[in-house]
Design a protein around this motif. Sequence first.
Motif, PDB file in Angstrom:
ATOM      1  N   TYR A  59      25.839 -24.252 -25.413  1.00  0.00           N
ATOM      2  CA  TYR A  59      26.809 -25.239 -25.888  1.00  0.00           C
ATOM      3  C   TYR A  59      26.112 -26.563 -26.221  1.00  0.00           C
ATOM      4  O   TYR A  59      26.367 -27.176 -27.250  1.00  0.00           O
ATOM      5  N   ALA A  60      25.215 -26.967 -25.332  1.00  0.00           N
ATOM      6  CA  ALA A  60      24.502 -28.232 -25.528  1.00  0.00           C
ATOM      7  C   ALA A  60      23.574 -28.149 -26.738  1.00  0.00           C
ATOM      8  O   ALA A  60      23.500 -29.068 -27.552  1.00  0.00           O
ATOM      9  N   PHE A 262      18.385 -27.315 -23.971  1.00  0.00           N
ATOM     10  CA  PHE A 262      19.026 -28.622 -24.081  1.00  0.00           C
ATOM     11  C   PHE A 262      18.325 -29.381 -25.208  1.00  0.00           C
ATOM     12  O   PHE A 262      17.105 -29.337 -25.310  1.00  0.00           O
ATOM     13  N   PRO A 263      19.066 -30.060 -26.061  1.00  0.00           N
ATOM     14  CA  PRO A 263      18.424 -30.776 -27.165  1.00  0.00           C
ATOM     15  C   PRO A 263      17.565 -31.912 -26.628  1.00  0.00           C
ATOM     16  O   PRO A 263      17.850 -32.457 -25.563  1.00  0.00           O
ATOM     17  N   GLU A 266      17.579 -38.636 -27.287  1.00  0.00           N
ATOM     18  CA  GLU A 266      17.148 -39.726 -28.163  1.00  0.00           C
ATOM     19  C   GLU A 266      15.991 -40.463 -27.485  1.00  0.00           C
ATOM     20  O   GLU A 266      15.907 -40.480 -26.268  1.00  0.00           O
ATOM     21  N   GLU A 267      15.133 -41.086 -28.272  1.00  0.00           N
ATOM     22  CA  GLU A 267      13.999 -41.807 -27.685  1.00  0.00           C
ATOM     23  C   GLU A 267      14.464 -43.060 -26.933  1.00  0.00           C
ATOM     24  O   GLU A 267      15.448 -43.691 -27.324  1.00  0.00           O
ATOM     25  N   GLY A 268      13.764 -43.352 -25.881  1.00  0.00           N
ATOM     26  CA  GLY A 268      13.993 -44.634 -25.204  1.00  0.00           C
ATOM     27  C   GLY A 268      15.198 -44.684 -24.290  1.00  0.00           C
ATOM     28  O   GLY A 268      15.610 -45.762 -23.858  1.00  0.00           O
ATOM     29  N   LEU A 269      15.771 -43.509 -23.974  1.00  0.00           N
ATOM     30  CA  LEU A 269      16.938 -43.507 -23.090  1.00  0.00           C
ATOM     31  C   LEU A 269      16.607 -44.101 -21.722  1.00  0.00           C
ATOM     32  O   LEU A 269      17.463 -44.695 -21.074  1.00  0.00           O
ATOM     33  N   ILE A 272      17.444 -47.746 -21.143  1.00  0.00           N
ATOM     34  CA  ILE A 272      18.823 -48.251 -21.244  1.00  0.00           C
ATOM     35  C   ILE A 272      19.444 -48.457 -19.862  1.00  0.00           C
ATOM     36  O   ILE A 272      19.310 -47.621 -18.981  1.00  0.00           O
ATOM     37  N   VAL A 273      20.075 -49.593 -19.678  1.00  0.00           N
ATOM     38  CA  VAL A 273      20.917 -49.804 -18.494  1.00  0.00           C
ATOM     39  C   VAL A 273      22.331 -50.053 -19.001  1.00  0.00           C
ATOM     40  O   VAL A 273      22.535 -50.886 -19.899  1.00  0.00           O
ATOM     41  N   ILE A 274      23.285 -49.303 -18.471  1.00  0.00           N
ATOM     42  CA  ILE A 274      24.661 -49.469 -18.936  1.00  0.00           C
ATOM     43  C   ILE A 274      25.182 -50.819 -18.454  1.00  0.00           C
ATOM     44  O   ILE A 274      25.132 -51.105 -17.246  1.00  0.00           O
ATOM     45  N   PRO A 275      25.667 -51.654 -19.363  1.00  0.00           N
ATOM     46  CA  PRO A 275      26.161 -52.988 -18.951  1.00  0.00           C
ATOM     47  C   PRO A 275      27.469 -52.884 -18.179  1.00  0.00           C
ATOM     48  O   PRO A 275      28.201 -51.918 -18.316  1.00  0.00           O
ATOM     49  N   GLU A 276      27.720 -53.903 -17.377  1.00  0.00           N
ATOM     50  CA  GLU A 276      28.991 -53.982 -16.621  1.00  0.00           C
ATOM     51  C   GLU A 276      30.156 -53.857 -17.588  1.00  0.00           C
ATOM     52  O   GLU A 276      30.119 -54.348 -18.695  1.00  0.00           O
TER      53      GLU A 276
END
Lengths: 276, 276
Positions: A59-60, A262-263, A266-269, A272-276
Motif C-alpha cells: 500500500y505504501a 516503503f518509498p 523526501e530528503e531532509g525529513l 524537520i521539527v513540527i511547530p506548535e
Amino acid sequence: MTEKETKNWEKFFRVTNSDEFDYAKFDPDATPGLSDREEAKAIQAVNTERMHDLQERLYAENKQALLIVLQALDTGGKDGAIRTIFGPLNPQGVQVTSFKVPSAQELAHDYLWRIHQHTPPKGMIGIFNRSHYEDVLVVKVHRLIDEKVVRKRYAQINAFEDHLQENGVKILKFHLCISRDEQRKRLQQRLDKPDKHWKFSRNDLAERARWDEYVEAYQAMLRNCSPASAPWYVIPANKKWYRNAIISQIVADTLAKMDPQFPPPEEGLDKIVIPE
Amino acid sequence: MTEKETKNWEKFFRVTNSDEFDYAKFDPDATPGLSDREEAKAIQAVNTERMHDLQERLYAENKQALLIVLQALDTGGKDGAIRTIFGPLNPQGVQVTSFKVPSAQELAHDYLWRIHQHTPPKGMIGIFNRSHYEDVLVVKVHRLIDEKVVRKRYAQINAFEDHLQENGVKILKFHLCISRDEQRKRLQQRLDKPDKHWKFSRNDLAERARWDEYVEAYQAMLRNCSPASAPWYVIPANKKWYRNAIISQIVADTLAKMDPQFPPPEEGLDKIVIPE
C-alpha cells in the motif's frame, strides 16, 4: 513434513499448460504435507502476520497490485476462504468483487469490460469471487457459446492477464476443488441450518446435476489458461483448514516475491521539527 | 459508568443543526464514561462480535446498506479506525473508498458524481475515508469556492443524503477530533519512525499552518449538515482506544436498529434431500 516439502506447495499445486491436468485423478480430500488442523492453523497464523506486513508495504509503495481469482463449484468455499484468509488484513487495502449474473449494461459490452473495471489499482489486493472465468465455465456448460468461441476466449483471457501483469498487476488464480460428495454434504447443511437457508437456491440442484459437465469445463479451462506466467493452482478443498493454510502460504510467498518497499522519504525529513 | 450512561453515547456525541456546536469548547482528550484502555478494549470486543453477526444478516437480507463517513484533520486517525474497528469484519461485505484529490475526469462532473458511484449497494457496509465533505472543507479553506457556493453545497449535501437514506442507505458520519498538540505529536512520530516516513508529506505542514481555518470550516459544516436524520458525531480522538470503543458502539447500535433479517427460505426446503 520437512521444510523442503513445505516450500514446494506452490509448485505442487500449480497447473501448467504443457501438462494434462486430470480432474478425475485429483483428490480433494488429500492434505499433502500437513498432518492435522492444528498444524494448519499455526501455518495460517504465521502467514496472516506475513500478509499483514507485506500488505502495508504494498500500500505504501503504491506501485504494484495483486489480483487473486477464486473459482469453485457451488459450496466450494470461496466465501469462507475470503472471510478466513483475507478477513484479518486491513480493509482499506483489500477490495473484494463478487461477480453475479451480468446486468443488461454489462451484457451490452464484451465480457472482459466489467472485469477490467474491478482490477485492483496500485497498492491494493483485489479479490475476485468468481471472475471472467465464468465466461468459459457456466456459459460453456449451458451452451450459450460454441466451442470455437470458448477456445478463442481462452486465448483472449491469457492475453488480458498478460497485459495486466505487464502493467504491474500480479495475478494468482485458485480453483477450490471439492468432491461431489462434499458438495452434497454442504448443500444438505444449508438446508438443515435455518440461518444458512438464504444461501440455498433450488437452482443449486439443477447446477449440481451438471457436475460432470462442470468438471469437463474446469479441466479444459485449467489446461488452457495456465501459462507459466499466470498458472492456476488447484487446491484440495474438502478440508477447510487445509485449503486456508495452503492458499495463505502461496499468497504470502507471492507477496514476499513481489518485494514491496516503503518509498524513500523526501530528503531532509530528519531536520524537520513540527511547530506548535 | 452506568449502563444508562453507556447507552447515551450516541446522543452525547451527536451534533444537531439547531444547537451551536462549539469546536473551541470540545475536548478531544476527554473520555466520558470510560475509565481506561482495558474497559474500552472489552467494549470494542463485544461490539466487534455484534457487528460481525449483524453484518452477515445485512448481507443475507440484501435490502439495506450502511454508509460510514469518516472525516478528520491530518493524523486524525481515519486509517487506524478503519483498520481496527472494521478490520475484523468480513471483507466481502465491506467496501472502503479513499477519496483523494479529484482526477480530471472527476472534476469534469459535479462534485457528488464520484461520490455517488461509491455509495454501498444493498447488503454492504461502505466506508468513506474522506468524502463529499472535502468539498466544503479543504475547498473552502483554500478559497476555491466562495461562501455563497459553500452554503449552497450544505443544502445540496443534505438533500443528497436524504435521497440516499430514503432509498435504503443509512448514513453515519464521524468526525474524529484531535487537538492541535496531538497532531504535532503524531506528525513528529511519522518523522521519527522510518517505516512511517511514507505517510509524511511536506504539504502536511502547510495544511497544519491553516489549523484555525480548518476548525472554522469544520464548525460551520457540522452546524449546517447535521439534520436529525443524518447528524454528525464528533468523537474525542486523542485517545485511540476511546475513539475505537465509541465508534464501534454507535455502529453496532445502528446496525441493531436497522434490524436486518435473514430472508425467508423458499417453501418446502425441509422436504429436499440432496441427491448423491
